[in-house]
Design a protein around this motif. Structure first.
Motif, PDB file in Angstrom:
ATOM      1  N   PRO A  65       0.816  -1.217   0.000  1.00  0.00           N
ATOM      2  CA  PRO A  65       0.000   0.000   0.000  1.00  0.00           C
ATOM      3  C   PRO A  65       0.850   1.268   0.000  1.00  0.00           C
ATOM      4  N   ASP A  66       0.215   2.376  -0.286  1.00  0.00           N
ATOM      5  CA  ASP A  66       0.851   3.678  -0.173  1.00  0.00           C
ATOM      6  C   ASP A  66       1.434   3.815   1.233  1.00  0.00           C
ATOM      7  N   ALA A  94       1.043   4.979  -7.552  1.00  0.00           N
ATOM      8  CA  ALA A  94       0.453   5.949  -8.472  1.00  0.00           C
ATOM      9  C   ALA A  94      -1.019   5.621  -8.711  1.00  0.00           C
ATOM     10  N   GLN A  95      -1.820   6.648  -8.947  1.00  0.00           N
ATOM     11  CA  GLN A  95      -3.235   6.455  -9.273  1.00  0.00           C
ATOM     12  C   GLN A  95      -3.358   5.769 -10.626  1.00  0.00           C
ATOM     13  N   SER A 100      -9.076   1.326  -8.575  1.00  0.00           N
ATOM     14  CA  SER A 100      -8.826   2.077  -7.346  1.00  0.00           C
ATOM     15  C   SER A 100      -8.867   1.117  -6.172  1.00  0.00           C
ATOM     16  N   ARG A 101      -8.469   1.615  -5.014  1.00  0.00           N
ATOM     17  CA  ARG A 101      -8.494   0.820  -3.785  1.00  0.00           C
ATOM     18  C   ARG A 101      -9.453   1.467  -2.795  1.00  0.00           C
ATOM     19  N   SER A 102     -10.029   0.645  -1.970  1.00  0.00           N
ATOM     20  CA  SER A 102     -10.857   1.140  -0.881  1.00  0.00           C
ATOM     21  C   SER A 102      -9.969   1.288   0.344  1.00  0.00           C
ATOM     22  N   GLU A 107      -6.406  -4.219   0.164  1.00  0.00           N
ATOM     23  CA  GLU A 107      -5.868  -5.368  -0.566  1.00  0.00           C
ATOM     24  C   GLU A 107      -6.696  -5.709  -1.802  1.00  0.00           C
ATOM     25  N   ASN A 108      -7.860  -5.064  -1.967  1.00  0.00           N
ATOM     26  CA  ASN A 108      -8.736  -5.310  -3.111  1.00  0.00           C
ATOM     27  C   ASN A 108      -8.676  -4.151  -4.096  1.00  0.00           C
ATOM     28  N   LEU A 109      -8.814  -4.506  -5.385  1.00  0.00           N
ATOM     29  CA  LEU A 109      -8.926  -3.497  -6.436  1.00  0.00           C
ATOM     30  C   LEU A 109     -10.385  -3.369  -6.828  1.00  0.00           C
TER      31      LEU A 109
END
Length: 115
Positions: A65-66, A94-95, A100-102, A107-109
């Motif tokens: 993760p970021d 990067a976006q 996107s991620r929640s 861990e999910n797209l």
């Protein structure tokens, strides 16, 4: 720490990056004393340390993760009178234009699609 910028696509499989790092390290000629056989060391001009460049191979884990930190013990700057520091690499994801991620389940797209 250093920054690693990773695209969302690369983020879901093992991603390898190479970084070049400039660090201060103990002089190999004098062992950090600044003297070689009683005279000022020519390798470091008496400072006891020299600036060197090295390449570091980094494996970024899938789904990192970021803000994920990867620590390399003892790869930070050295100085004869201080302990060697750690190199801490901080991942910035990067976006992606589609996925996107929640924040609740990073861990999910997710993808919004019209059917």
């Amino acid at each position: 720490g250093a920054a690693a910028h990773v695209s969302a696509g690369l983020n879901w499989r093992n991603s390898r990056r190479f970084f070049r790092q400039a660090v201060t390290t103990r002089c190999g000629a004098c062992g950090g004393t600044g003297y070689d056989r009683g005279a000022t060391c020519g390798g470091c001009d008496g400072a006891g340390y020299v600036d060197v460049r090295r390449e570091i191979n980094v494996e970024i884990p899938p789904g990192a993760p970021d803000g994920h930190e990867i620590t390399f013990k003892g790869l930070g700057d050295e100085h004869p009178q201080r302990a060697t520091g750690d190199l801490i690499l901080v991942v910035t994801v990067a976006q992606h234009p589609v996925f996107s991620r929640s924040e609740a389940a990073p861990e999910n797209l997710y993808c919004n699609a019209s059917v």
